[in-house]
Scaffold this motif. Structure first.
Motif, PDB file in Angstrom:
ATOM      1  N   LEU A 188      28.017 -30.848   3.948  1.00 22.19           N
ATOM      2  CA  LEU A 188      28.599 -30.793   2.610  1.00 22.19           C
ATOM      3  C   LEU A 188      30.123 -30.783   2.671  1.00 22.19           C
ATOM      4  O   LEU A 188      30.782 -31.407   1.829  1.00 22.19           O
ATOM      5  CB  LEU A 188      28.083 -29.565   1.858  1.00 22.19           C
ATOM      6  CG  LEU A 188      26.577 -29.529   1.580  1.00 22.19           C
ATOM      7  CD1 LEU A 188      26.192 -28.265   0.842  1.00 22.19           C
ATOM      8  CD2 LEU A 188      26.143 -30.748   0.781  1.00 22.19           C
ATOM      9  N   ASN A 189      30.683 -30.097   3.673  1.00 22.21           N
ATOM     10  CA  ASN A 189      32.140 -30.098   3.828  1.00 22.21           C
ATOM     11  C   ASN A 189      32.643 -31.463   4.266  1.00 22.21           C
ATOM     12  O   ASN A 189      33.673 -31.945   3.782  1.00 22.21           O
ATOM     13  CB  ASN A 189      32.560 -29.044   4.861  1.00 22.21           C
ATOM     14  CG  ASN A 189      32.406 -27.630   4.342  1.00 22.21           C
ATOM     15  OD1 ASN A 189      32.498 -27.390   3.146  1.00 22.21           O
ATOM     16  ND2 ASN A 189      32.154 -26.686   5.234  1.00 22.21           N
ATOM     17  N   GLU A 190      31.906 -32.097   5.175  1.00 18.51           N
ATOM     18  CA  GLU A 190      32.297 -33.414   5.674  1.00 18.51           C
ATOM     19  C   GLU A 190      32.311 -34.445   4.537  1.00 18.51           C
ATOM     20  O   GLU A 190      33.190 -35.306   4.469  1.00 18.51           O
ATOM     21  CB  GLU A 190      31.323 -33.856   6.768  1.00 18.51           C
ATOM     22  CG  GLU A 190      31.696 -35.148   7.465  1.00 18.51           C
ATOM     23  CD  GLU A 190      32.804 -34.993   8.489  1.00 18.51           C
ATOM     24  OE1 GLU A 190      33.397 -36.027   8.854  1.00 18.51           O
ATOM     25  OE2 GLU A 190      33.085 -33.854   8.904  1.00 18.51           O
ATOM     26  N   LEU A 191      31.336 -34.336   3.635  1.00 16.43           N
ATOM     27  CA  LEU A 191      31.231 -35.290   2.519  1.00 16.43           C
ATOM     28  C   LEU A 191      31.945 -34.810   1.261  1.00 16.43           C
ATOM     29  O   LEU A 191      31.873 -35.459   0.216  1.00 16.43           O
ATOM     30  CB  LEU A 191      29.751 -35.558   2.212  1.00 16.43           C
ATOM     31  CG  LEU A 191      28.914 -36.114   3.366  1.00 16.43           C
ATOM     32  CD1 LEU A 191      27.522 -36.493   2.880  1.00 16.43           C
ATOM     33  CD2 LEU A 191      29.585 -37.321   4.004  1.00 16.43           C
ATOM     34  N   LYS A 192      32.585 -33.635   1.348  1.00 18.78           N
ATOM     35  CA  LYS A 192      33.419 -33.095   0.267  1.00 18.78           C
ATOM     36  C   LYS A 192      32.641 -32.839  -1.025  1.00 18.78           C
ATOM     37  O   LYS A 192      33.108 -33.137  -2.123  1.00 18.78           O
ATOM     38  CB  LYS A 192      34.605 -34.023   0.003  1.00 18.78           C
ATOM     39  CG  LYS A 192      35.535 -34.195   1.197  1.00 18.78           C
ATOM     40  CD  LYS A 192      36.691 -35.127   0.870  1.00 18.78           C
ATOM     41  CE  LYS A 192      37.657 -35.212   2.036  1.00 18.78           C
ATOM     42  NZ  LYS A 192      37.074 -35.719   3.258  1.00 18.78           N
ATOM     43  N   ILE A 193      31.439 -32.286  -0.867  1.00 18.51           N
ATOM     44  CA  ILE A 193      30.631 -31.931  -2.044  1.00 18.51           C
ATOM     45  C   ILE A 193      30.038 -30.534  -1.841  1.00 18.51           C
ATOM     46  O   ILE A 193      28.844 -30.309  -2.026  1.00 18.51           O
ATOM     47  CB  ILE A 193      29.521 -32.963  -2.317  1.00 18.51           C
ATOM     48  CG1 ILE A 193      28.764 -33.293  -1.026  1.00 18.51           C
ATOM     49  CG2 ILE A 193      30.067 -34.216  -2.946  1.00 18.51           C
ATOM     50  CD1 ILE A 193      27.559 -34.184  -1.250  1.00 18.51           C
ATOM     51  N   GLN A 194      30.895 -29.572  -1.524  1.00 15.29           N
ATOM     52  CA  GLN A 194      30.444 -28.224  -1.187  1.00 15.29           C
ATOM     53  C   GLN A 194      29.738 -27.531  -2.351  1.00 15.29           C
ATOM     54  O   GLN A 194      28.867 -26.685  -2.129  1.00 15.29           O
ATOM     55  CB  GLN A 194      31.644 -27.366  -0.754  1.00 15.29           C
ATOM     56  CG  GLN A 194      32.355 -27.897   0.478  1.00 15.29           C
ATOM     57  CD  GLN A 194      33.522 -28.819   0.136  1.00 15.29           C
ATOM     58  OE1 GLN A 194      33.471 -29.542  -0.846  1.00 15.29           O
ATOM     59  NE2 GLN A 194      34.560 -28.777   0.950  1.00 15.29           N
ATOM     60  N   ASN A 195      30.090 -27.849  -3.582  1.00 11.59           N
ATOM     61  CA  ASN A 195      29.638 -27.053  -4.715  1.00 11.59           C
ATOM     62  C   ASN A 195      28.416 -27.607  -5.438  1.00 11.59           C
ATOM     63  O   ASN A 195      28.095 -27.154  -6.535  1.00 11.59           O
ATOM     64  CB  ASN A 195      30.787 -26.902  -5.728  1.00 11.59           C
ATOM     65  CG  ASN A 195      31.979 -26.190  -5.110  1.00 11.59           C
ATOM     66  OD1 ASN A 195      31.811 -25.276  -4.317  1.00 11.59           O
ATOM     67  ND2 ASN A 195      33.178 -26.618  -5.465  1.00 11.59           N
ATOM     68  N   HIS A 196      27.727 -28.575  -4.847  1.00 12.20           N
ATOM     69  CA  HIS A 196      26.575 -29.169  -5.526  1.00 12.20           C
ATOM     70  C   HIS A 196      25.285 -28.510  -5.031  1.00 12.20           C
ATOM     71  O   HIS A 196      24.804 -28.797  -3.937  1.00 12.20           O
ATOM     72  CB  HIS A 196      26.527 -30.680  -5.299  1.00 12.20           C
ATOM     73  CG  HIS A 196      27.509 -31.433  -6.134  1.00 12.20           C
ATOM     74  ND1 HIS A 196      27.309 -31.690  -7.470  1.00 12.20           N
ATOM     75  CD2 HIS A 196      28.707 -31.972  -5.822  1.00 12.20           C
ATOM     76  CE1 HIS A 196      28.346 -32.360  -7.951  1.00 12.20           C
ATOM     77  NE2 HIS A 196      29.210 -32.535  -6.964  1.00 12.20           N
ATOM     78  N   SER A 197      24.735 -27.626  -5.855  1.00 13.27           N
ATOM     79  CA  SER A 197      23.519 -26.906  -5.475  1.00 13.27           C
ATOM     80  C   SER A 197      22.329 -27.840  -5.330  1.00 13.27           C
ATOM     81  O   SER A 197      21.451 -27.626  -4.494  1.00 13.27           O
ATOM     82  CB  SER A 197      23.209 -25.820  -6.510  1.00 13.27           C
ATOM     83  OG  SER A 197      23.056 -26.388  -7.801  1.00 13.27           O
ATOM     84  N   ALA A 198      22.281 -28.899  -6.153  1.00 14.00           N
ATOM     85  CA  ALA A 198      21.163 -29.853  -6.081  1.00 14.00           C
ATOM     86  C   ALA A 198      21.135 -30.562  -4.736  1.00 14.00           C
ATOM     87  O   ALA A 198      20.066 -30.788  -4.163  1.00 14.00           O
ATOM     88  CB  ALA A 198      21.269 -30.868  -7.219  1.00 14.00           C
ATOM     89  N   VAL A 199      22.301 -30.897  -4.217  1.00 10.58           N
ATOM     90  CA  VAL A 199      22.380 -31.556  -2.917  1.00 10.58           C
ATOM     91  C   VAL A 199      21.967 -30.589  -1.816  1.00 10.58           C
ATOM     92  O   VAL A 199      21.208 -30.934  -0.901  1.00 10.58           O
ATOM     93  CB  VAL A 199      23.804 -32.084  -2.651  1.00 10.58           C
ATOM     94  CG1 VAL A 199      23.892 -32.713  -1.271  1.00 10.58           C
ATOM     95  CG2 VAL A 199      24.196 -33.106  -3.710  1.00 10.58           C
ATOM     96  N   ARG A 200      22.461 -29.368  -1.894  1.00 11.73           N
ATOM     97  CA  ARG A 200      22.110 -28.352  -0.895  1.00 11.73           C
ATOM     98  C   ARG A 200      20.601 -28.136  -0.851  1.00 11.73           C
ATOM     99  O   ARG A 200      19.988 -28.061   0.214  1.00 11.73           O
ATOM    100  CB  ARG A 200      22.825 -27.040  -1.216  1.00 11.73           C
ATOM    101  CG  ARG A 200      22.574 -25.932  -0.189  1.00 11.73           C
ATOM    102  CD  ARG A 200      23.346 -24.680  -0.578  1.00 11.73           C
ATOM    103  NE  ARG A 200      24.773 -24.909  -0.508  1.00 11.73           N
ATOM    104  CZ  ARG A 200      25.493 -24.801   0.604  1.00 11.73           C
ATOM    105  NH1 ARG A 200      24.882 -24.465   1.742  1.00 11.73           N
ATOM    106  NH2 ARG A 200      26.789 -25.025   0.594  1.00 11.73           N
ATOM    107  N   GLU A 201      19.967 -28.055  -2.004  1.00 17.42           N
ATOM    108  CA  GLU A 201      18.514 -27.851  -2.070  1.00 17.42           C
ATOM    109  C   GLU A 201      17.770 -29.017  -1.451  1.00 17.42           C
ATOM    110  O   GLU A 201      16.763 -28.836  -0.765  1.00 17.42           O
ATOM    111  CB  GLU A 201      18.091 -27.668  -3.528  1.00 17.42           C
ATOM    112  CG  GLU A 201      16.596 -27.688  -3.787  1.00 17.42           C
ATOM    113  CD  GLU A 201      15.840 -26.537  -3.144  1.00 17.42           C
ATOM    114  OE1 GLU A 201      14.617 -26.649  -2.997  1.00 17.42           O
ATOM    115  OE2 GLU A 201      16.489 -25.531  -2.768  1.00 17.42           O
ATOM    116  N   ALA A 202      18.268 -30.220  -1.660  1.00 18.10           N
ATOM    117  CA  ALA A 202      17.593 -31.408  -1.120  1.00 18.10           C
ATOM    118  C   ALA A 202      17.646 -31.447   0.406  1.00 18.10           C
ATOM    119  O   ALA A 202      16.756 -32.016   1.036  1.00 18.10           O
ATOM    120  CB  ALA A 202      18.237 -32.670  -1.696  1.00 18.10           C
ATOM    121  N   LEU A 203      18.670 -30.826   0.998  1.00 16.19           N
ATOM    122  CA  LEU A 203      18.833 -30.882   2.453  1.00 16.19           C
ATOM    123  C   LEU A 203      18.074 -29.781   3.190  1.00 16.19           C
ATOM    124  O   LEU A 203      17.909 -29.854   4.405  1.00 16.19           O
ATOM    125  CB  LEU A 203      20.318 -30.791   2.823  1.00 16.19           C
ATOM    126  CG  LEU A 203      21.217 -31.928   2.328  1.00 16.19           C
ATOM    127  CD1 LEU A 203      22.626 -31.738   2.854  1.00 16.19           C
ATOM    128  CD2 LEU A 203      20.678 -33.277   2.750  1.00 16.19           C
TER     129      LEU A 203
END
Length: 803
Positions: free
Chosen positions: A723-738
């Motif tokens: 998430l840090n590498e792709l600069k989207i640290q604050n997206h909970s939906a993305v975190r859940e998908a991973l």
């Protein structure tokens, strides 16, 4: 309800006494954007509306994806580039894709800006009577004058966004769609007004019967969660509509007004600051540094207030839903309300549906009953210029499917090489735990481009589980299985691999002798002068035709005269399962065992020294003979890869590195991948790297990566790294998908095989791996007992929805 008369002159159109200017906008960023991109978006929205200074609307319109056009793209590509021997596979693949995309109608979304030039202040100061009281065609002089205004609007738009003027035909189609949300050409229609919805009965061109469609327009209220601290943060609440299972029309009306009370308030505030300053200066002295500092701060504050609050925006937000029957319409409206309930209310306005429908036309810029009055910064908080824009905009071959929504993502891997993308790299990285589907996802891309675009492929897979794919391709595939009895001796003989370069052949011989000898005995002494003499003797006998070809075996015969101990030590490796690959005979032909001209070329290992019994990669141990020899064998991959790229450097080709961690563990292994990545673009090569952790990949490689796929991950720290590498640290939906769900949820398809995809334009979305039926068994890598749990889509034809 009908459109009425619309006079269109390219993107300028005259409707109900209002001149309109229409543009199509390419989204600025993706559904999941970094905070810096969101900040840019907000500034862009503010600047656009303020600078152009006209009322108007943003229209986010769903467009039906044309399945026929997609299938035709596959057929046309195969006709142009395909190998005739793949005809049967290509036919099966197209049928499999048809089965997937025909399950339901899917939509892409388009963004339109329409500015309305009918303001009272223009009418007051305009010397020419351009604003008419009757609707009729504009004359030539009027069109020229409005074109000057349009040109200025277009210049302002181009400063901030990628805008294109739409044509007269597109204007007509757009206005007809606003009147009735049907994409096909309609002969006629009539409207039945009910308290809670509208019913349209319409007749299509060349059809005698009438169809019916129901619509409901919902009015969006003020955002209930909006607080002052979040004004500068964009939300993707409306763009997420594009991931839904049904189409939604979004209309955002805006009307700027310059309020006199704002100017008065600002003037009063400025005077108050001046008085406070004067009192402050009298007390401590005007030259005091703190006083000067306070004066500067006060002045900056006053200017900021004036620049930020010099205008207000009245905006209205409407969401139109449609369905083929009342019951489905209500279900969709309820679903929409549920999605929005935490943010804002969506009102149906019972008894006002016809009025609301009429209000959707651009000329209705003020609809008092439903105006939400707020500062413009609140308005631009919504990510209206972002959205689901990933891959290529136009239909073509499908790379993957969004999750949710299962919307096809169209893609052309040739674009980075052609300079048509933001990133020029032709390298793709696939990341995820074992079982995440990363190998299948990579091989799907490779196979599609091999079959339909004629790209030859070289895959290096240390672990080796692609035998089914070799069987499928038959004579179109070549498989070098290192360590297998079927693999001929001498395939890595340095003389055979460098037959056209005597100097490089000798250099490689010296490197191989040094590596192999030290694998046997670290203390062994090597006299390279003896190797030079043995090489000269062999070349002399080759010239005199005493030997058929230069080989490593022949060299050892000559070396025995100078250093018999070293020659004997090296000869002892002839029977080693892997080392024997360096010992060619007089009749050995490298082409007979590994022919790089095949469509699909695979290198695997019969046994992997670096893997333990659990299939995990161990640390490299230079004191183990099998590890040391494996290191030498793996280093030879550099030459094979480079030869492959050079052989087809004038045409696009593909290289796949499976199990990147293995290359990283072996000394010099990572350099093989790095070298291929750096040279890939020069040789028209698309490089694919498959690994379990993005953090393992070196910075030098990641800096040259274009596309990234990330599947499920067990490590929280690895998810944070991604998430840090792709600069989207604050997206909970993305975190859940991973988050990896294998342990607690088994192989539930709806929670597995999801990937975060960043395309070659740095746009991001969650996608779902869908394996076409024709590859279902070939791509299956799970154990036989798990066959019933393998999520395979497109296995049967399902009923097609009408909407």
């Amino acid at each position: 309800m009908h459109v009425g008369k619309v006079y269109a002159y390219d993107n300028i159109f005259y409707h109900n006494e209002i001149i309109n200017y229409a543009y199509k906008i390419k989204p600025i960023n993706s559904l999941f954007a970094s905070e810096s991109q969101q900040s840019t978006l907000l500034d862009t929205m503010f600047k656009l509306i303020s600078d152009i200074n006209m009322p108007g609307m943003i229209f986010i319109k769903p467009r039906k994806i044309q399945n026929r056009k997609i299938l035709m793209a596959y057929s046309e590509n195969f006709k142009k580039y395909g190998n005739s021997s793949f005809k049967g596979i290509a036919k099966d693949y197209i049928q499999s894709i048809k089965e997937i995309i025909s399950k339901a109608i899917k939509y892409r979304y388009e963004i339109y800006f329409i500015f309305c030039d009918g303001r009272d202040e223009l009418k007051k100061y305009q010397p020419l009577k351009l604003f008419k009281t009757t609707t009729k065609k504009l004359n030539k002089h009027e069109i020229e004058l409005y074109s000057l205004v349009e040109e200025e609007i277009y210049k302002q738009l181009q400063k901030s966004v990628n805008a294109t003027r739409i044509t007269s035909d597109e204007v007509t189609a757009l206005m007809n769609y606003i009147a009735i949300p049907v994409e096909n050409n309609i002969v006629d229609y009539y409207v039945e007004d009910a308290p809670t919805e509208l019913k349209y009965d319409y007749q299509l061109v060349n059809r005698s019967s009438y169809n019916a469609i129901y619509t409901k327009t919902l009015v969006a209220g003020r955002d209930k969660t909006l607080v002052k601290e979040n004004i500068k943060k964009a939300t993707d609440i409306f763009n997420r509509l594009q991931l839904g299972k049904f189409p939604v029309d979004v209309f955002i009306k805006f009307d700027l007004e310059h309020a006199k009370e704002f100017v008065k308030n600002m003037a009063g505030k400025e005077e108050s600051i001046k008085k406070a300053n004067r009192r402050f200066f009298k007390q401590i002295g005007e030259n005091d540094p703190n006083a000067l500092k306070a004066k500067l701060i006060a002045r900056a504050g006053a200017e900021a207030d004036i620049s930020f609050e010099h205008s207000k925006v009245r905006y209205q937000m409407f969401l139109r839903v449609r369905a083929n029957d009342k019951e489905m319409l209500e279900k969709r409206c309820d679903s929409l309300r549920t999605r929005f309930e935490k943010r804002m209310s969506l009102s149906s306005e019972i008894g006002q549906q016809l009025t609301l429908a009429n209000n959707l036309f651009p000329y209705r810029t003020s609809f008092r009953k439903y105006i939400q009055l707020a500062d413009i910064s609140y308005f631009v908080q919504y990510n209206f210029l972002g959205g689901l824009f990933i891959g290529d905009e136009e239909e073509g071959m499908i790379e993957t499917y969004t999750y949710p929504g299962q919307i096809p993502v169209f893609y052309d891997i040739s674009n980075p090489l052609l300079g048509k993308t933001r990133t020029a790299s032709s390298t793709t990285v696939y990341v995820g735990e074992t079982g995440s589907g990363k190998t299948q996802l990579c091989d799907h891309r490779v196979f599609v481009n091999m079959i339909f675009k004629g790209m030859r492929t070289l895959t290096i897979d240390p672990k080796g589980d692609r035998e089914k794919k070799i069987l499928l391709l038959g004579e179109n595939a070549s498989h070098l299985k290192i360590g297998s009895p079927d693999c001929k001796d001498g395939m890595f003989d340095p003389y055979l691999m460098n037959a056209d370069d005597e100097v490089e052949a000798l250099s490689q011989v010296k490197r191989d002798i040094d590596s192999l000898a030290r694998a046997l005995d670290k203390n062994i002494q090597i006299n390279f002068m003896y190797i030079n003499r043995a090489n000269d003797d062999m070349l002399k006998d080759l010239k005199n035709k005493k030997i058929k070809q230069c080989t490593f075996c022949n060299l050892l015969k000559y070396l025995r005269e100078y250093d018999p101990y070293l020659a004997d030590q090296l000869e002892s490796l002839k029977k080693d399962p892997m080392a024997r690959l360096f010992f060619a005979q007089d009749d050995t032909s490298i082409d007979m065992s590994f022919n790089l001209t095949k469509s699909y070329n695979l290198i695997t290992f019969a046994r992997m020294p670096l893997f333990n019994d659990k299939g995990q990669v161990m640390d490299f141990n230079p004191n183990r003979l099998d590890h040391a020899i494996f290191s030498v064998v793996l280093s030879r991959i550099t030459g094979i890869t480079l030869n492959f790229m050079k052989l087809f450097g004038t045409e696009e080709n593909q290289v796949v590195f499976e199990e990147y961690k293995v290359f990283q563990k072996v000394p010099g292994g990572e350099e093989i991948v790095d070298s291929t990545v750096r040279q890939g673009r020069s040789w028209q090569t698309h490089v694919n790297i498959i690994t379990q952790a993005m953090s393992d990949i070196s910075d030098s490689i990641m800096n040259n990566v274009g596309d990234i796929y990330v599947g499920s991950l067990k490590s929280t720290s690895e998810i944070n790294h991604v998430l840090n590498e792709l600069k989207i640290q604050n997206h909970s939906a993305v975190r859940e998908a991973l988050i990896d769900h294998t342990t607690d949820e088994g192989l539930l398809e709806e929670r597995k095989y999801n990937f975060l995809f960043q395309d070659y334009n740095n746009r991001k979305c969650i996608t779902k791996l869908q394996i076409p039926r024709c590859f279902a068994e070939v791509f299956r890598t799970l154990k036989d007992e798990e066959i019933n749990n393998v999520p395979v889509t497109g296995t049967k034809q399902e009923a097609v929805s009408n909407d």
